[in-house]
Design a protein around this motif. Structure first.
Motif, PDB file in Angstrom:
ATOM      1  N   UNK A 161     -63.641 100.208  56.411  1.00 18.23           N
ATOM      2  CA  UNK A 161     -63.701 100.471  57.852  1.00 18.23           C
ATOM      3  C   UNK A 161     -62.588  99.771  58.632  1.00 18.23           C
ATOM      4  N   UNK A 162     -61.777  98.976  57.959  1.00 14.04           N
ATOM      5  CA  UNK A 162     -60.723  98.216  58.647  1.00 14.04           C
ATOM      6  C   UNK A 162     -59.853  99.147  59.492  1.00 14.04           C
ATOM      7  N   UNK A 163     -59.747  98.808  60.800  1.00 17.96           N
ATOM      8  CA  UNK A 163     -58.897  99.523  61.761  1.00 17.96           C
ATOM      9  C   UNK A 163     -59.274 100.992  61.939  1.00 17.96           C
ATOM     10  N   UNK A 164     -60.475 101.383  61.569  1.00 14.72           N
ATOM     11  CA  UNK A 164     -60.889 102.776  61.747  1.00 14.72           C
ATOM     12  C   UNK A 164     -61.326 103.027  63.191  1.00 14.72           C
ATOM     13  N   UNK A 165     -61.337 104.308  63.540  1.00 15.83           N
ATOM     14  CA  UNK A 165     -61.756 104.715  64.885  1.00 15.83           C
ATOM     15  C   UNK A 165     -63.106 105.410  64.819  1.00 15.83           C
ATOM     16  N   UNK A 219     -69.787  94.395  66.859  1.00 21.62           N
ATOM     17  CA  UNK A 219     -70.572  93.244  66.417  1.00 21.62           C
ATOM     18  C   UNK A 219     -71.334  93.561  65.135  1.00 21.62           C
ATOM     19  N   UNK A 220     -71.871  94.769  65.051  1.00 18.84           N
ATOM     20  CA  UNK A 220     -72.670  95.207  63.908  1.00 18.84           C
ATOM     21  C   UNK A 220     -71.851  95.161  62.611  1.00 18.84           C
ATOM     22  N   UNK A 221     -70.631  95.678  62.660  1.00 19.69           N
ATOM     23  CA  UNK A 221     -69.778  95.712  61.470  1.00 19.69           C
ATOM     24  C   UNK A 221     -68.921  94.463  61.318  1.00 19.69           C
ATOM     25  N   UNK A 222     -68.635  93.791  62.439  1.00 18.02           N
ATOM     26  CA  UNK A 222     -67.815  92.579  62.394  1.00 18.02           C
ATOM     27  C   UNK A 222     -66.540  92.728  63.208  1.00 18.02           C
ATOM     28  N   UNK A 223     -66.314  91.777  64.106  1.00 16.01           N
ATOM     29  CA  UNK A 223     -65.153  91.831  64.987  1.00 16.01           C
ATOM     30  C   UNK A 223     -63.832  91.808  64.208  1.00 16.01           C
ATOM     31  N   UNK A 224     -63.844  91.212  63.025  1.00 16.15           N
ATOM     32  CA  UNK A 224     -62.603  91.076  62.255  1.00 16.15           C
ATOM     33  C   UNK A 224     -62.064  92.397  61.726  1.00 16.15           C
ATOM     34  N   UNK A 225     -62.860  93.474  61.792  1.00 19.60           N
ATOM     35  CA  UNK A 225     -62.409  94.762  61.273  1.00 19.60           C
ATOM     36  C   UNK A 225     -61.464  95.486  62.231  1.00 19.60           C
ATOM     37  N   UNK A 226     -61.416  95.027  63.475  1.00 19.13           N
ATOM     38  CA  UNK A 226     -60.514  95.647  64.435  1.00 19.13           C
ATOM     39  C   UNK A 226     -60.837  97.112  64.704  1.00 19.13           C
ATOM     40  N   UNK A 227     -62.101  97.431  64.809  1.00 16.43           N
ATOM     41  CA  UNK A 227     -62.505  98.818  65.049  1.00 16.43           C
ATOM     42  C   UNK A 227     -61.996  99.324  66.392  1.00 16.43           C
ATOM     43  N   UNK A 228     -61.701 100.618  66.411  1.00 19.33           N
ATOM     44  CA  UNK A 228     -61.291 101.269  67.654  1.00 19.33           C
ATOM     45  C   UNK A 228     -62.326 102.337  68.005  1.00 19.33           C
TER      46      UNK A 228
END
Length: 231
Positions: free
Chosen positions: A117-121, A139-148
């Motif tokens: 999921x890293x950097x996914x939208x 928050x659910x997946x983790x702020x470090x993943x950089x989700x968009x």
């Protein structure tokens, strides 16, 4: 017909005493066992209007009690809701899934990992829910993943989800809804776990901190007891 007559009689009694039924967001209808346990409290269901979040409906005074994803897992959203005089109470967790197009590169995986999921939208289906949905998912997946997040609106709430075009984006949603959608669309891929762990999202009841209506307060107290015992 018996249930209809009983409900109609209850509403008539409420209106006769100049006290309206407790107005619940329609999403509460999923908790049938809980609603059966508070059958002595007059209630009615309120639909969400286009371009309006559940919190927005409560702010406008159209709903007494709302429910949805427990966005309070995000400190920012919890503070934002508190600033509007709204509290959240955990209800239970529901099965979730991640949906994507079969043409998406991740759709070739047998299973998804968190790192995938890293950097996914992710798609947000209604702009009114953008802040709540994005804060919850981050928050659910983790702020470090950089989700968009990107708004891909569907007209009429879920009425037109059958025609949703995800493109290269992902959708986090109720597993029940996604399963029904995939039954008649073969261009979609669905995952119900991450790193081998089933996806489940916490749900919450929303209510006003300064609530004074006796029936609403009684329903909140009953919900607190019912769901604490259920957990």
């Amino acid at each position: 017909m018996h249930l209809y007559d009983a409900e109609l009689s209850s509403l008539k009694e409420s209106f006769a005493s100049n006290k309206g039924p407790v107005r619940l967001y329609e999403g509460m209808a999923r908790w049938t066992k809980f609603l059966d346990s508070v059958s002595d409290i007059p209630i009615t269901f309120v639909e969400m209007r286009a371009g309006e979040s559940v919190i927005g409906g409560m702010e406008k005074g159209r709903m007494d009690i709302g429910c949805g994803l427990d966005f309070s897992i995000s400190p920012h959203m919890k503070a934002s809701a508190a600033g509007k005089g709204i509290e959240t109470m955990h209800l239970a967790s529901i099965p979730m899934g991640i949906l994507m197009s079969r043409n998406h590169e991740l759709a070739r995986r047998k299973a998804l990992s968190r790192e995938d999921l890293q950097d996914r939208t992710f798609v947000v289906l209604d702009g009114a829910f953008f802040d709540e949905t994005s804060a919850f998912a981050s928050t659910f997946f983790g702020q470090d993943l950089g989700l968009r997040f990107s708004i891909v609106p569907i007209s009429g709430s879920l009425a037109n989800i059958d025609y949703l075009d995800l493109g290269d984006k992902l959708l986090l949603y109720s597993r029940e809804i996604l399963e029904a959608l995939c039954e008649h669309r073969d261009d979609l891929a669905r995952y119900s776990s991450l790193d081998g762990v089933p996806l489940e999202a916490p749900m919450a009841l929303y209510y006003r901190k300064d609530e004074s209506d006796p029936d609403t307060l009684r329903l909140i107290a009953c919900a607190r007891q019912f769901f604490s015992l259920a957990s």
